[in-house]
Scaffold this active site. Structure first.
Site, PDB file in Angstrom:
ATOM      1  N   GLN A  85       0.463   8.251   8.038  1.00 13.30           N
ATOM      2  CA  GLN A  85       0.025   6.998   8.694  1.00 13.30           C
ATOM      3  C   GLN A  85      -1.101   7.516   9.660  1.00 13.30           C
ATOM      4  O   GLN A  85      -0.966   8.483  10.624  1.00 13.30           O
ATOM      5  CB  GLN A  85       1.127   6.554   9.473  1.00 13.30           C
ATOM      6  CG  GLN A  85       0.612   5.257  10.632  1.00 13.30           C
ATOM      7  CD  GLN A  85       1.923   4.946  11.356  1.00 13.30           C
ATOM      8  OE1 GLN A  85       2.905   5.504  11.430  1.00 13.30           O
ATOM      9  NE2 GLN A  85       1.747   3.565  11.733  1.00 13.30           N
ATOM     10  N   GLY A  86      -2.311   7.222   9.317  1.00 14.88           N
ATOM     11  CA  GLY A  86      -3.512   7.652  10.409  1.00 14.88           C
ATOM     12  C   GLY A  86      -3.922   6.638  11.350  1.00 14.88           C
ATOM     13  O   GLY A  86      -4.925   5.889  11.403  1.00 14.88           O
ATOM     14  N   SER A 125      -2.978   7.170  15.194  1.00 16.00           N
ATOM     15  CA  SER A 125      -3.255   7.899  16.546  1.00 16.00           C
ATOM     16  C   SER A 125      -4.607   8.766  16.602  1.00 16.00           C
ATOM     17  O   SER A 125      -4.600   9.699  15.676  1.00 16.00           O
ATOM     18  CB  SER A 125      -2.056   8.639  17.205  1.00 16.00           C
ATOM     19  OG  SER A 125      -1.065   7.909  17.270  1.00 16.00           O
ATOM     20  N   SER A 170       2.230  12.515  10.942  1.00 18.54           N
ATOM     21  CA  SER A 170       3.524  13.306  10.607  1.00 18.54           C
ATOM     22  C   SER A 170       3.374  13.278   8.946  1.00 18.54           C
ATOM     23  O   SER A 170       2.757  12.439   8.299  1.00 18.54           O
ATOM     24  CB  SER A 170       4.560  12.228  10.621  1.00 18.54           C
ATOM     25  OG  SER A 170       5.134  12.181  12.227  1.00 18.54           O
ATOM     26  N   GLU A 191       7.658  -1.177  11.063  1.00 18.39           N
ATOM     27  CA  GLU A 191       8.195  -0.134  11.459  1.00 18.39           C
ATOM     28  C   GLU A 191       9.492  -0.356  12.366  1.00 18.39           C
ATOM     29  O   GLU A 191      10.496   0.471  12.375  1.00 18.39           O
ATOM     30  CB  GLU A 191       7.023   0.560  12.490  1.00 18.39           C
ATOM     31  CG  GLU A 191       7.450   1.891  12.983  1.00 18.39           C
ATOM     32  CD  GLU A 191       6.146   2.603  13.513  1.00 18.39           C
ATOM     33  OE1 GLU A 191       5.427   1.979  14.083  1.00 18.39           O
ATOM     34  OE2 GLU A 191       6.394   3.933  13.376  1.00 18.39           O
ATOM     35  N   SER A 234       5.785   3.972  23.386  1.00 22.78           N
ATOM     36  CA  SER A 234       6.750   4.961  24.286  1.00 22.78           C
ATOM     37  C   SER A 234       7.910   3.987  25.299  1.00 22.78           C
ATOM     38  O   SER A 234       7.592   2.810  25.449  1.00 22.78           O
ATOM     39  CB  SER A 234       5.622   5.633  25.472  1.00 22.78           C
ATOM     40  OG  SER A 234       4.904   4.671  26.121  1.00 22.78           O
ATOM     41  N   ASN A 235       8.619   4.602  26.010  1.00 22.92           N
ATOM     42  CA  ASN A 235       9.414   3.974  26.854  1.00 22.92           C
ATOM     43  C   ASN A 235       8.430   2.752  27.789  1.00 22.92           C
ATOM     44  O   ASN A 235       8.902   1.742  27.972  1.00 22.92           O
ATOM     45  CB  ASN A 235      10.122   4.849  28.063  1.00 22.92           C
ATOM     46  CG  ASN A 235      11.560   5.071  27.150  1.00 22.92           C
ATOM     47  OD1 ASN A 235      11.815   4.675  26.184  1.00 22.92           O
ATOM     48  ND2 ASN A 235      12.141   6.274  28.111  1.00 22.92           N
ATOM     49  N   GLU A 236       7.574   3.414  28.468  1.00 20.91           N
ATOM     50  CA  GLU A 236       6.896   2.751  29.514  1.00 20.91           C
ATOM     51  C   GLU A 236       6.129   1.265  28.577  1.00 20.91           C
ATOM     52  O   GLU A 236       5.788   0.068  29.285  1.00 20.91           O
ATOM     53  CB  GLU A 236       5.700   3.444  29.800  1.00 20.91           C
ATOM     54  CG  GLU A 236       6.070   4.418  30.706  1.00 20.91           C
ATOM     55  CD  GLU A 236       6.844   5.729  30.204  1.00 20.91           C
ATOM     56  OE1 GLU A 236       6.632   5.682  28.832  1.00 20.91           O
ATOM     57  OE2 GLU A 236       7.260   6.607  31.024  1.00 20.91           O
TER      58      GLU A 236
HETATM   59  C1  LIG Z   1       7.280  12.646  16.577  1.00 19.37           C
HETATM   60  C2  LIG Z   1       5.962  11.877  16.730  1.00 19.37           C
HETATM   61  C3  LIG Z   1       5.550  11.663  15.367  1.00 19.37           C
HETATM   62  C4  LIG Z   1       4.196  10.641  15.198  1.00 19.37           C
HETATM   63  N1  LIG Z   1       3.851  10.475  14.152  1.00 19.37           N
HETATM   64  C5  LIG Z   1       2.922   9.830  13.923  1.00 19.37           C
HETATM   65  C6  LIG Z   1       1.955   9.280  12.877  1.00 19.37           C
HETATM   66  O1  LIG Z   1       2.526   9.843  11.659  1.00 19.37           O
HETATM   67  N2  LIG Z   1       0.818   8.750  12.789  1.00 19.37           N
HETATM   68  C7  LIG Z   1       0.417   8.341  14.019  1.00 19.37           C
HETATM   69  O2  LIG Z   1      -0.831   7.640  13.970  1.00 19.37           O
HETATM   70  N3  LIG Z   1       0.809   8.615  15.177  1.00 19.37           N
HETATM   71  C8  LIG Z   1       1.846   9.336  15.309  1.00 19.37           C
HETATM   72  N4  LIG Z   1       2.578   9.619  16.523  1.00 19.37           N
HETATM   73  C9  LIG Z   1       1.938   9.295  17.663  1.00 19.37           C
HETATM   74  C10 LIG Z   1       2.535   8.151  18.627  1.00 19.37           C
HETATM   75  O3  LIG Z   1       2.196   6.673  17.992  1.00 19.37           O
HETATM   76  C11 LIG Z   1       1.798   8.206  19.798  1.00 19.37           C
HETATM   77  O4  LIG Z   1       2.249   9.710  20.502  1.00 19.37           O
HETATM   78  C12 LIG Z   1       2.105   7.249  20.976  1.00 19.37           C
HETATM   79  O5  LIG Z   1       1.470   5.902  20.344  1.00 19.37           O
HETATM   80  C13 LIG Z   1       1.846   7.494  22.014  1.00 19.37           C
HETATM   81  O6  LIG Z   1       0.316   7.588  22.236  1.00 19.37           O
HETATM   82  P1  LIG Z   1      -0.012   9.053  22.879  1.00 19.37           P
HETATM   83  O7  LIG Z   1       0.412  10.277  22.612  1.00 19.37           O
HETATM   84  O8  LIG Z   1      -1.699   9.030  22.944  1.00 19.37           O
HETATM   85  O9  LIG Z   1       0.278   8.747  24.539  1.00 19.37           O
HETATM   86  P2  LIG Z   1      -0.670   7.985  25.643  1.00 19.37           P
HETATM   87  O10 LIG Z   1      -0.749   6.619  25.153  1.00 19.37           O
HETATM   88  O11 LIG Z   1      -1.827   8.622  26.077  1.00 19.37           O
HETATM   89  O12 LIG Z   1       0.405   7.885  26.606  1.00 19.37           O
HETATM   90  C14 LIG Z   1       0.578   8.740  27.703  1.00 19.37           C
HETATM   91  C15 LIG Z   1       1.713   8.276  28.922  1.00 19.37           C
HETATM   92  O13 LIG Z   1       1.103   7.285  29.306  1.00 19.37           O
HETATM   93  C16 LIG Z   1       2.022   6.248  29.353  1.00 19.37           C
HETATM   94  N5  LIG Z   1       1.049   4.913  29.352  1.00 19.37           N
HETATM   95  C17 LIG Z   1       0.141   4.671  28.181  1.00 19.37           C
HETATM   96  N6  LIG Z   1      -0.098   3.322  28.488  1.00 19.37           N
HETATM   97  C18 LIG Z   1       0.530   2.886  29.620  1.00 19.37           C
HETATM   98  C19 LIG Z   1       0.622   1.541  30.054  1.00 19.37           C
HETATM   99  N7  LIG Z   1      -0.282   0.463  29.702  1.00 19.37           N
HETATM  100  N8  LIG Z   1       1.613   1.444  31.182  1.00 19.37           N
HETATM  101  C20 LIG Z   1       2.219   2.169  31.442  1.00 19.37           C
HETATM  102  N9  LIG Z   1       2.568   3.758  31.004  1.00 19.37           N
HETATM  103  C21 LIG Z   1       1.490   3.757  29.810  1.00 19.37           C
HETATM  104  C22 LIG Z   1       2.984   6.391  28.027  1.00 19.37           C
HETATM  105  O14 LIG Z   1       4.058   5.756  28.185  1.00 19.37           O
HETATM  106  C23 LIG Z   1       2.986   8.127  28.071  1.00 19.37           C
HETATM  107  O15 LIG Z   1       4.264   8.245  28.984  1.00 19.37           O
HETATM  108  C24 LIG Z   1       3.472  10.458  16.388  1.00 19.37           C
HETATM  109  C25 LIG Z   1       4.293  10.832  17.683  1.00 19.37           C
HETATM  110  C26 LIG Z   1       5.299  11.560  17.842  1.00 19.37           C
HETATM  111  C27 LIG Z   1       5.931  12.019  19.044  1.00 19.37           C
END
Ligand SMILES: Cc1cc2nc3c(=O)[nH]c(=O)nc-3n(C[C@H](O)[C@H](O)[C@H](O)COP(=O)(O)OP(=O)(O)OC[C@H]3O[C@@H](n4cnc5c(N)ncnc54)[C@H](O)[C@@H]3O)c2cc1C
Length: 390
Positions: A126-127, A129, A161, A244, A367-369
């Site tokens: 899945q592309g 992020s 992933s 999902e 994410s939780n938030e």
């Molecule tokens: C094990 C794992 C597998 C994954 N596999 C894939 C995959 O196969 N393909 C893919 O495309 N992606 C994948 N991901 C990525 C995943 O979708 C992203 O990590 C997720 O969407 C969060 O984005 P980010 O990591 O850029 O964090 P960010 O979006 O930058 O967030 C950083 C922090 O800010 C908080 N935050 C962000 N926006 C807000 C808001 N509006 N209000 C309050 N808090 C906020 C978040 O909760 C977090 O704590 C994977 C991630 C993990 C951990």
């Protein structure tokens, strides 16, 4: 015997005949935190399942599935977990891309791509992020343009992933220059085996690499490999995210039952069951497992009625925190020895992997938030969070 009981007996019998040899040895390994384990065996298992007609069981029969009702899919998963069958390696193809093509794909795309998922021959990743587009997916910067009848994709994806195992990737890319946010994005199907794609593994805190950075440098795909209309990819991408939250969630949770059983066994061995605080935490975890199951079934019932609602956020928030806490519990019941490796060079124990990997549960899949925002705004009707002007 009711029809459902007969169905359960048929699944159980097939599993007991086939979860043998290398498949029994691989067992439940290969899930989140150990996806690097037994990949070749799990690829063979995919084909074994397919030969028995046990892949894509919820898909309609005209697309190669079994057309199972939700109730039967749940029975199938329960028996799958009970048998200790290997963890599936093409979850992304079966539960995300396949249903997306069934809903949004063209007849030619379905004919080309669904059989490879059903047979277990083609793995997907899945592309979505990117470094600046995670929770805020609409900020995607990867671009694609049509050059001589082909899409050329350029940009960087991250946390992809199993990209290193995948044959294809579904990529959200900006195809209308100058467009912003949700507009001008397209949903492209891109072959991974080509020189214009570089995959760099990301080493996790577990010491293993299940996900990757993926660099596209003019990567090519056929003009016909766009799902939905060019520029209308956002709706398709959101459709995938709704899948999902479907039945795949339940299969993850059924795996938790096995982890819970392992923790109780360890506690029995280490005397943790006689320690009042640990005992209390174990009981609370066990109750949480039951609550989670009802939340998942309630969410799935909504899915069957065609209206996945914000309760999916409640379920995600609950199971992610529950599983992270279970990771802590697994280490605590093991006692002081729980933090020591088994041999040198050491491989983490299942409990250590779970402890470390479960940190990611509160991030991926929303994410939780983000889940709390959805619950606040769409369930409780609170004012929308202030948006920073872009
Ligand atoms: C094990 C794992 C597998 C994954 N596999 C894939 C995959 O196969 N393909 C893919 O495309 N992606 C994948 N991901 C990525 C995943 O979708 C992203 O990590 C997720 O969407 C969060 O984005 P980010 O990591 O850029 O964090 P960010 O979006 O930058 O967030 C950083 C922090 O800010 C908080 N935050 C962000 N926006 C807000 C808001 N509006 N209000 C309050 N808090 C906020 C978040 O909760 C977090 O704590 C994977 C991630 C993990 C951990």
């Amino acid at each position: 015997m009711t029809d459902e009981e007969a169905f359960r007996a048929a699944v159980r019998s097939w599993m007991s005949d086939h979860v043998v040899g290398e498949f029994a040895e691989a067992g439940a390994e290969g899930g989140p935190g150990s996806e690097h384990l037994h990949v070749e065996v799990r690829r063979r298992w995919e084909r074994e399942l397919a030969a028995g007609g046990w892949t894509c069981v919820g898909w309609p029969t005209e697309h190669g599935g079994r057309g199972l009702s939700l109730a039967r899919q749940v029975i199938f998963l329960e028996e799958y977990v009970r048998a200790g069958a290997p963890t599936r390696v093409n979850v992304i193809g079966e539960t995300l891309l396949g249903p997306t093509l069934i809903e949004f794909g063209s007849p030619d795309q379905r004919a080309r791509f669904l059989p490879g998922i059903v047979s277990g021959e083609e793995l997907w990743c899945q592309g979505y992020s990117e470094p600046d587009a995670g929770s805020d997916l609409a900020n995607v910067k990867t671009t694609a343009s049509l050059v001589e009848g082909e899409w050329r994709v350029t940009g960087q994806k991250v946390w992809t992933s199993l990209a290193h195992e995948a044959d294809w990737c579904f990529v959200v890319a900006r195809t209308e220059p100058g467009s912003a946010r949700h507009k001008g994005l397209s949903y492209l199907l891109v072959p991974m085996h080509q020189a214009n794609i570089e995959i760099r593994p990301i080493v996790q805190v577990t010491g293993t690499s299940e996900f990757n950075e993926v660099f596209f440098d003019g990567a090519r795909t056929a003009e016909s490999n766009v799902v939905g209309r060019p520029g209308d990819g956002w709706g398709v991408a959101m459709g995938t995210l709704a899948f999902e939250r479907g039945i795949s969630t339940l299969s993850v949770q059924l795996g938790f039952e096995r982890e819970m059983a392992g923790i109780i066994e360890t506690a029995r061995r280490t005397g943790g069951l006689d320690e009042p605080v640990l005992r209390d935490r174990i009981v609370r975890a066990w109750s949480g497992l039951r609550i989670m199951r009802f939340l998942a079934l309630r969410g799935l019932a909504g899915h069957e009625a065609g209206t996945p609602g914000p309760e999916a956020s409640i379920a995600k928030l609950f199971w992610a925190n529950w599983h992270r806490d279970l990771g802590n519990l697994g280490i605590d019941v093991a006692g002081p020895g729980g933090v020591i490796g088994e041999s040198l060079p050491y491989e983490l124990t299942a409990a250590q992997r779970s402890f470390l990997f479960s940190r990611s549960d509160t991030i991926y899949g929303g994410s939780n938030e983000i889940q709390r925002n959805v619950i606040g705004e769409r369930v409780l009707g609170l004012p929308r969070e202030p948006q920073v002007s872009r």
